[in-house]
Design a protein around this motif. Structure first.
Motif, short mmCIF file in Angstrom:
data_model
loop_
_atom_site.label_atom_id
_atom_site.label_comp_id
_atom_site.label_asym_id
_atom_site.label_seq_id
_atom_site.Cartn_x
_atom_site.Cartn_y
_atom_site.Cartn_z
N ILE A 210 13.96 9.72 -7.28
CA ILE A 210 12.72 9.42 -6.51
C ILE A 210 12.05 10.39 -5.56
CG2 ILE A 210 13.17 7.01 -6.52
CD1 ILE A 210 14.27 7.01 -3.43
N LYS A 211 12.52 11.52 -5.61
CA LYS A 211 12.01 12.89 -4.93
C LYS A 211 10.52 12.98 -4.70
CE LYS A 211 12.71 17.59 -4.22
NZ LYS A 211 13.53 18.93 -4.39
N GLU A 212 9.86 12.76 -5.94
CA GLU A 212 8.51 12.83 -5.82
C GLU A 212 7.88 11.74 -5.20
OE1 GLU A 212 6.38 13.31 -9.71
OE2 GLU A 212 8.01 14.60 -10.32
N GLU A 213 8.25 10.60 -5.19
CA GLU A 213 7.72 9.26 -4.64
C GLU A 213 7.86 9.55 -3.16
OE1 GLU A 213 9.41 9.45 -7.39
OE2 GLU A 213 8.42 8.59 -8.85
N VAL A 214 9.21 9.90 -2.47
CA VAL A 214 9.25 10.05 -1.49
C VAL A 214 8.46 11.28 -0.72
CG1 VAL A 214 11.07 11.05 0.35
CG2 VAL A 214 11.85 9.48 -1.73
N THR A 215 8.30 12.25 -1.39
CA THR A 215 7.36 13.23 -0.91
C THR A 215 5.61 12.78 -0.69
OG1 THR A 215 8.67 15.12 -1.92
CG2 THR A 215 6.10 15.57 -1.48
N ARG A 216 5.22 12.07 -1.67
CA ARG A 216 3.91 11.20 -1.84
C ARG A 216 4.08 10.40 -0.53
NH1 ARG A 216 3.76 11.40 -7.51
NH2 ARG A 216 4.70 9.40 -7.70
N CYS B 79 0.82 -1.09 0.00
CA CYS B 79 -0.09 0.11 -0.07
C CYS B 79 0.70 1.19 0.02
CB CYS B 79 -1.10 0.19 1.08
SG CYS B 79 -0.42 0.07 2.87
N GLU B 80 1.99 1.23 0.59
CA GLU B 80 2.93 2.41 0.78
C GLU B 80 3.78 2.63 -0.63
OE1 GLU B 80 4.58 2.77 5.12
OE2 GLU B 80 5.02 0.84 4.08
N LEU B 81 3.86 1.51 -1.19
CA LEU B 81 4.45 1.56 -2.73
C LEU B 81 3.41 2.36 -3.58
CD1 LEU B 81 6.84 -1.46 -2.54
CD2 LEU B 81 7.50 0.81 -2.75
N THR B 82 2.23 1.45 -3.48
CA THR B 82 1.05 1.81 -4.34
C THR B 82 0.92 3.59 -4.34
OG1 THR B 82 0.14 -0.31 -4.45
CG2 THR B 82 -1.29 1.62 -4.86
N HIS B 83 1.02 4.11 -3.10
CA HIS B 83 0.57 5.37 -2.90
C HIS B 83 2.04 6.00 -3.42
CE1 HIS B 83 -1.54 8.89 -0.93
NE2 HIS B 83 0.07 9.16 -0.65
N ALA B 84 3.21 5.70 -3.06
CA ALA B 84 4.48 6.64 -3.39
C ALA B 84 4.39 6.54 -4.78
CB ALA B 84 5.58 5.90 -2.81
N LEU B 85 4.28 5.38 -5.56
CA LEU B 85 4.53 5.50 -6.98
C LEU B 85 3.39 5.74 -7.86
CD1 LEU B 85 6.36 1.94 -6.67
CD2 LEU B 85 7.44 4.43 -7.27
N ASP B 86 2.25 5.92 -7.16
CA ASP B 86 0.94 6.60 -7.92
C ASP B 86 0.51 5.42 -9.09
OD1 ASP B 86 -1.34 8.01 -8.27
OD2 ASP B 86 -0.56 9.06 -9.74
N GLN B 87 0.58 4.01 -8.56
CA GLN B 87 0.35 3.05 -9.63
C GLN B 87 -0.64 2.18 -8.92
OE1 GLN B 87 1.88 2.52 -12.54
NE2 GLN B 87 2.98 4.27 -12.19
N SER B 88 -1.45 1.37 -9.76
CA SER B 88 -2.34 0.46 -9.04
C SER B 88 -1.58 -0.96 -8.40
CB SER B 88 -3.03 -0.44 -10.32
OG SER B 88 -2.37 -1.42 -11.02
N GLN B 89 -2.42 -1.36 -7.24
CA GLN B 89 -2.19 -2.38 -6.40
C GLN B 89 -1.27 -3.54 -7.31
OE1 GLN B 89 -3.88 -5.29 -5.54
NE2 GLN B 89 -2.19 -6.23 -4.78
N PRO B 90 -2.33 -3.96 -8.33
CA PRO B 90 -2.05 -5.41 -9.19
C PRO B 90 -0.55 -5.12 -9.90
CG PRO B 90 -4.16 -4.79 -9.48
CD PRO B 90 -3.86 -3.67 -8.73
N ARG C 106 -0.35 5.33 7.43
CA ARG C 106 0.63 4.20 6.95
C ARG C 106 0.63 3.08 8.03
NH1 ARG C 106 6.34 6.89 5.17
NH2 ARG C 106 6.67 4.63 4.99
N PRO C 107 0.79 2.00 7.60
CA PRO C 107 0.75 0.65 8.62
C PRO C 107 1.47 0.97 9.83
CG PRO C 107 0.89 0.02 6.40
CD PRO C 107 0.97 1.53 6.14
N ASP C 108 2.89 1.22 9.57
CA ASP C 108 3.67 1.36 11.13
C ASP C 108 3.32 2.42 11.71
OD1 ASP C 108 5.27 -0.76 10.92
OD2 ASP C 108 6.87 -0.19 10.24
#
Length: 114
Positions: free
Chosen positions: A93-99, A31-42, A106-108
């Motif tokens: 990865i600046k944009e992704e880190v910001t997102r 879920c964190e990668l999906t959000h950061a990368l703005d991509q679908s979960q699949p 976030r889970p943690d």
């Protein structure tokens, strides 16, 4: 670790950014990668499965969450490449880190997300 497969795994933008984000954060869930990368979960899950298949990442389960980490058993040369890639290309990865930093629930960081 097969050299060709290692570089093939990193040749895709989504996989490379996923690896760099995981390297920076120590571990991330889908879920964190999906959000950061703005991509679908699949799509993210498919790329993570490939990285796992080629042993670049390993998982850790915690409740309903599955966390991805860089495989600590990667050869030294592979670990160094990933570390140097992040250290010298953090801007990529600046944009992704910001997102990721702006992600609520976030889970943690928030047990109410379960």
């Amino acid at each position: 670790m097969d050299l060709i497969q290692f570089y093939k795994c990193l040749a895709d933008d989504t996989r490379l950014k996923s690896i760099l984000l995981i390297q920076q954060e120590s571990e991330l869930c889908v879920c964190e990668l999906t959000h950061a990368l703005d991509q679908s979960q699949p799509k993210i899950s498919r790329h993570l499965a490939l990285l796992r298949q080629h042993k670049l990442v390993v998982i850790r389960r915690q409740g309903q969450w599955i966390y991805y980490q860089i495989n600590p058993q990667l050869p030294d040369w592979a670990q160094q490449i990933l570390s140097l890639s992040l250290a010298n290309n953090a801007e990529s990865i600046k944009e992704e880190v910001t997102r990721l930093a702006e992600m609520s629930c976030r889970p943690d960081s928030d047990s109410s997300c379960k």
